[in-house]
Design an enzyme around this catalytic site. Structure first.
Site, PDB file in Angstrom:
ATOM      1  N   TYR A 128     -18.398   4.222  -6.771  1.00 56.32           N
ATOM      2  CA  TYR A 128     -18.426   4.666  -5.370  1.00 56.32           C
ATOM      3  C   TYR A 128     -19.878   4.752  -4.887  1.00 56.32           C
ATOM      4  O   TYR A 128     -20.295   4.057  -3.978  1.00 56.32           O
ATOM      5  CB  TYR A 128     -17.800   6.060  -5.246  1.00 56.32           C
ATOM      6  N   SER A 129     -20.684   5.659  -5.505  1.00 55.13           N
ATOM      7  CA  SER A 129     -22.015   6.007  -4.983  1.00 55.13           C
ATOM      8  C   SER A 129     -22.997   4.849  -5.086  1.00 55.13           C
ATOM      9  O   SER A 129     -22.934   4.040  -6.015  1.00 55.13           O
ATOM     10  CB  SER A 129     -22.586   7.191  -5.751  1.00 55.13           C
ATOM     11  N   GLU A 244      -9.918  13.968  -7.671  1.00 57.80           N
ATOM     12  CA  GLU A 244     -11.155  14.218  -8.430  1.00 57.80           C
ATOM     13  C   GLU A 244     -11.522  15.695  -8.354  1.00 57.80           C
ATOM     14  O   GLU A 244     -11.951  16.288  -9.330  1.00 57.80           O
ATOM     15  CB  GLU A 244     -12.276  13.339  -7.849  1.00 57.80           C
ATOM     16  N   SER A 380     -20.678  17.061  -3.012  1.00 57.64           N
ATOM     17  CA  SER A 380     -21.478  18.264  -3.261  1.00 57.64           C
ATOM     18  C   SER A 380     -20.849  19.504  -2.606  1.00 57.64           C
ATOM     19  O   SER A 380     -20.017  19.385  -1.690  1.00 57.64           O
ATOM     20  CB  SER A 380     -22.900  18.073  -2.726  1.00 57.64           C
ATOM     21  N   ASN A 381     -21.254  20.684  -3.083  1.00 55.97           N
ATOM     22  CA  ASN A 381     -20.650  21.911  -2.559  1.00 55.97           C
ATOM     23  C   ASN A 381     -20.932  22.114  -1.070  1.00 55.97           C
ATOM     24  O   ASN A 381     -20.119  22.691  -0.349  1.00 55.97           O
ATOM     25  CB  ASN A 381     -21.120  23.115  -3.382  1.00 55.97           C
TER      26      ASN A 381
HETATM   27  C1  LIG Z   1     -23.975  13.729 -13.091  1.00 57.42           C
HETATM   28  C2  LIG Z   1     -23.398  12.946 -11.948  1.00 57.42           C
HETATM   29  C3  LIG Z   1     -22.359  12.062 -12.181  1.00 57.42           C
HETATM   30  C4  LIG Z   1     -21.852  11.293 -11.137  1.00 57.42           C
HETATM   31  N1  LIG Z   1     -20.872  10.352 -11.432  1.00 57.42           N
HETATM   32  C5  LIG Z   1     -20.500   9.474 -10.469  1.00 57.42           C
HETATM   33  C6  LIG Z   1     -19.620   8.381 -10.796  1.00 57.42           C
HETATM   34  O1  LIG Z   1     -19.157   8.219 -11.931  1.00 57.42           O
HETATM   35  N2  LIG Z   1     -19.326   7.501  -9.821  1.00 57.42           N
HETATM   36  C7  LIG Z   1     -19.774   7.624  -8.550  1.00 57.42           C
HETATM   37  O2  LIG Z   1     -19.434   6.799  -7.707  1.00 57.42           O
HETATM   38  N3  LIG Z   1     -20.609   8.668  -8.197  1.00 57.42           N
HETATM   39  C8  LIG Z   1     -20.979   9.578  -9.138  1.00 57.42           C
HETATM   40  N4  LIG Z   1     -21.848  10.616  -8.814  1.00 57.42           N
HETATM   41  C9  LIG Z   1     -22.404  10.675  -7.464  1.00 57.42           C
HETATM   42  C10 LIG Z   1     -22.013  11.909  -6.673  1.00 57.42           C
HETATM   43  O3  LIG Z   1     -20.730  11.781  -6.143  1.00 57.42           O
HETATM   44  C11 LIG Z   1     -23.102  12.071  -5.590  1.00 57.42           C
HETATM   45  O4  LIG Z   1     -24.297  12.463  -6.268  1.00 57.42           O
HETATM   46  C12 LIG Z   1     -22.761  13.108  -4.551  1.00 57.42           C
HETATM   47  O5  LIG Z   1     -21.711  12.626  -3.740  1.00 57.42           O
HETATM   48  C13 LIG Z   1     -23.976  13.502  -3.669  1.00 57.42           C
HETATM   49  O6  LIG Z   1     -24.595  12.367  -3.130  1.00 57.42           O
HETATM   50  P1  LIG Z   1     -26.177  12.125  -3.275  1.00 57.42           P
HETATM   51  O7  LIG Z   1     -26.522  12.313  -4.718  1.00 57.42           O
HETATM   52  O8  LIG Z   1     -26.471  10.789  -2.638  1.00 57.42           O
HETATM   53  O9  LIG Z   1     -26.882  13.278  -2.454  1.00 57.42           O
HETATM   54  P2  LIG Z   1     -27.172  13.312  -0.871  1.00 57.42           P
HETATM   55  O10 LIG Z   1     -25.960  12.872  -0.139  1.00 57.42           O
HETATM   56  O11 LIG Z   1     -28.443  12.585  -0.613  1.00 57.42           O
HETATM   57  O12 LIG Z   1     -27.367  14.866  -0.646  1.00 57.42           O
HETATM   58  C14 LIG Z   1     -28.568  15.570  -0.944  1.00 57.42           C
HETATM   59  C15 LIG Z   1     -28.387  17.028  -0.533  1.00 57.42           C
HETATM   60  O13 LIG Z   1     -28.150  17.129   0.873  1.00 57.42           O
HETATM   61  C16 LIG Z   1     -26.902  17.783   1.123  1.00 57.42           C
HETATM   62  N5  LIG Z   1     -26.219  17.157   2.277  1.00 57.42           N
HETATM   63  C17 LIG Z   1     -26.075  15.828   2.495  1.00 57.42           C
HETATM   64  N6  LIG Z   1     -25.367  15.631   3.643  1.00 57.42           N
HETATM   65  C18 LIG Z   1     -25.081  16.869   4.143  1.00 57.42           C
HETATM   66  C19 LIG Z   1     -24.364  17.325   5.283  1.00 57.42           C
HETATM   67  N7  LIG Z   1     -23.802  16.478   6.142  1.00 57.42           N
HETATM   68  N8  LIG Z   1     -24.264  18.667   5.476  1.00 57.42           N
HETATM   69  C20 LIG Z   1     -24.804  19.556   4.598  1.00 57.42           C
HETATM   70  N9  LIG Z   1     -25.499  19.175   3.502  1.00 57.42           N
HETATM   71  C21 LIG Z   1     -25.625  17.855   3.269  1.00 57.42           C
HETATM   72  C22 LIG Z   1     -26.092  17.571  -0.154  1.00 57.42           C
HETATM   73  O14 LIG Z   1     -25.093  18.523  -0.297  1.00 57.42           O
HETATM   74  C23 LIG Z   1     -27.186  17.700  -1.206  1.00 57.42           C
HETATM   75  O15 LIG Z   1     -27.476  19.034  -1.495  1.00 57.42           O
HETATM   76  C24 LIG Z   1     -22.359  11.444  -9.829  1.00 57.42           C
HETATM   77  C25 LIG Z   1     -23.386  12.355  -9.585  1.00 57.42           C
HETATM   78  C26 LIG Z   1     -23.906  13.107 -10.611  1.00 57.42           C
HETATM   79  C27 LIG Z   1     -25.029  14.066 -10.322  1.00 57.42           C
END
Ligand SMILES: Cc1cc2nc3c(=O)[nH]c(=O)nc-3n(C[C@H](O)[C@H](O)[C@H](O)COP(=O)(O)OP(=O)(O)OC[C@H]3O[C@@H](n4cnc5c(N)ncnc54)[C@H](O)[C@@H]3O)c2cc1C
Length: 395
Positions: A128-129, A244, A380-381
């Protein structure tokens, strides 16, 4: 509302407890209890043990080879598994792709992939990501272009958990760049051995290798690897994410952590007294226990409602937030109880330093750091809070 378990449910709990006692190998139990990185062999052996009993695909209906459990049985199973130090089930094939294929897949896809997931023939991972598409997932850029009866895929995925073991990856790909973002995405299955797929490790802060980057360069897969309709992948993506989130709350695991932290606080001495008698530390444990009790009841309330009405809705976001925050608090309490002895030990030393870091605690710093992930992944939370304000508070 009666939150007590029925006699049948209590009998089921005993059956699950006996099953773990008789069937969970000691080396798997010890690895989980001691917080070691679980090998592919351990995860596959554990899955095979559950599959033999018919208890592997806990959320699948009977017609597809699941045990036909409701949410209450699943909760009891999770609680007893945590108590026995059983691993968590690897979710990608079983809890994510399985339900998607059952709802959106063709008959051929169901007949081919579902038995292979149960038998451990295929290890799946989640694509996904992307860099620039995490919380804002709909902005993903990995492109799939139709060429006759094939897709040609180019792009990059990131954070792909356990992708280094995977045989297949389910991907969200942009198949129409000229429409509203959410309307041009498709859900496509890719064999990881296809030429042009490259997996590169991402090293984590505690030294483990759990996540990866996956690159696609002119990767050709059959058109029939599309699940559901072309450009309708966003609906599938959202459906998968509800599944999930449910498992992430991990009430049973936190209950186990509470017991361990309490036992540790009685054993560790500070200023000539057990740490459990330190008023500040005791207050933190008490607060965490109260929060856990409240979450347990909220969880049960939702389980009983889901049992009556079908699948749970946006409330899963509450469990995701509270479950991960509480679990992180237990990891922090354990780290503080151990003090300097929570520092990372090399694997060999971890087994011989039981006097300073009693069994199961030597890898504590690693566990603490690794656990930071739970409030980020699966949405994320902060994003869960946004979902709650929109769907439940109507803001
Ligand atoms: C250990 C680990 C395993 C993972 N495994 C997978 C996997 O197997 N497959 C996969 O596809 N993905 C995976 N992920 C990805 C995960 O789903 C994303 O990290 C997550 O969705 C957050 O996206 P980002 O890391 O791009 O952070 P960002 O979207 O860049 O966010 C950064 C910060 O800003 C905050 N934020 C962003 N937008 C908003 C908003 N609109 N309002 C308030 N706050 C906001 C977020 O909450 C966070 O605190 C994994 C991540 C981790 C850390």
């Amino acid at each position: 509302m009666d939150l007590n378990f029925t006699p049948e449910e209590e009998a089921f709990r005993q059956e699950v407890r006996d099953f773990f006692k008789e069937n969970l190998p000691d080396d798997i139990r010890d690895a989980v209890r001691d917080g070691k990185e679980l090998t592919k062999d351990i995860m596959e052996r554990y899955h095979a043990i559950l599959n033999k009993k018919g208890w592997l695909a806990t959320i699948w209906p009977k017609e597809f080879g699941g045990p036909g459990w409701g949410p209450v049985e699943r909760h009891i199973f999770e609680e007893e598994g945590a108590r026995a130090h059983a691993p968590r089930i690897v979710p990608f094939g079983l809890s994510m792709l399985g339900p998607v294929l059952q709802k959106f897949g063709s008959k051929e896809q169901q007949d081919y992939y579902l038995p292979r997931i149960l038998n451990g023939d295929d290890w799946w991972c989640q694509g996904y990501s992307e860099p620039g598409a995490g919380s804002d997932l709909a902005s993903l850029k990995t492109r799939a272009v139709r060429d006759g009866d094939e897709w040609v895929i180019n792009g990059q995925k990131t954070w792909t958990t356990l992708g280094q073991h995977a045989d297949w990856i389910f991907c969200l790909c942009r198949t129409d760049p000229d429409v509203k973002q959410q309307e041009g995405i498709s859900f496509i299955l890719v064999d990881m051995s296809t030429p042009g797929v490259e997996v590169r490790p991402i090293k984590l802060i505690e030294g483990g290798h759990e996540v990866n980057e996956v690159f696609f360069t002119d990767v050709r897969v059959p058109y029939g690897n599309l699940v559901g309709e072309e450009n309708k992948g966003w609906t599938i993506a959202k459906y998968l994410l509800t599944h999930e989130r449910t498992g992430i709350a991990g009430v049973g695991f936190s209950m186990q952590e509470l017991e361990e932290v309490k036992a540790l606080a009685q054993r560790v001495m500070r200023n000539g007294k057990p740490l459990s008698q330190d008023p500040l530390f005791a207050a933190r444990i008490a607060q965490a226990e109260i929060d856990l009790e409240a979450m347990k009841i909220t969880n049960l309330r939702m389980l009983f409602t889901a049992q009556k009405q079908g699948a749970p809705g946006p409330e899963t976001s509450i469990l995701k937030i509270k479950g991960t925050v509480i679990n992180q608090e237990f990891k922090d309490l354990r780290r503080r109880a151990l003090g300097p002895n929570a520092a990372p030990f090399p694997g060999s030393l971890a087994d011989t330093n039981l006097d300073v870091a009693p069994q199961g605690n030597a890898n504590n710093a690693a566990r603490y750091f690794n656990n930071r992930k739970t409030s980020i992944f699966g949405g994320s939370n902060e994003i869960q809070r946004n979902i709650l304000t929109k769907t439940m508070l109507g803001l």
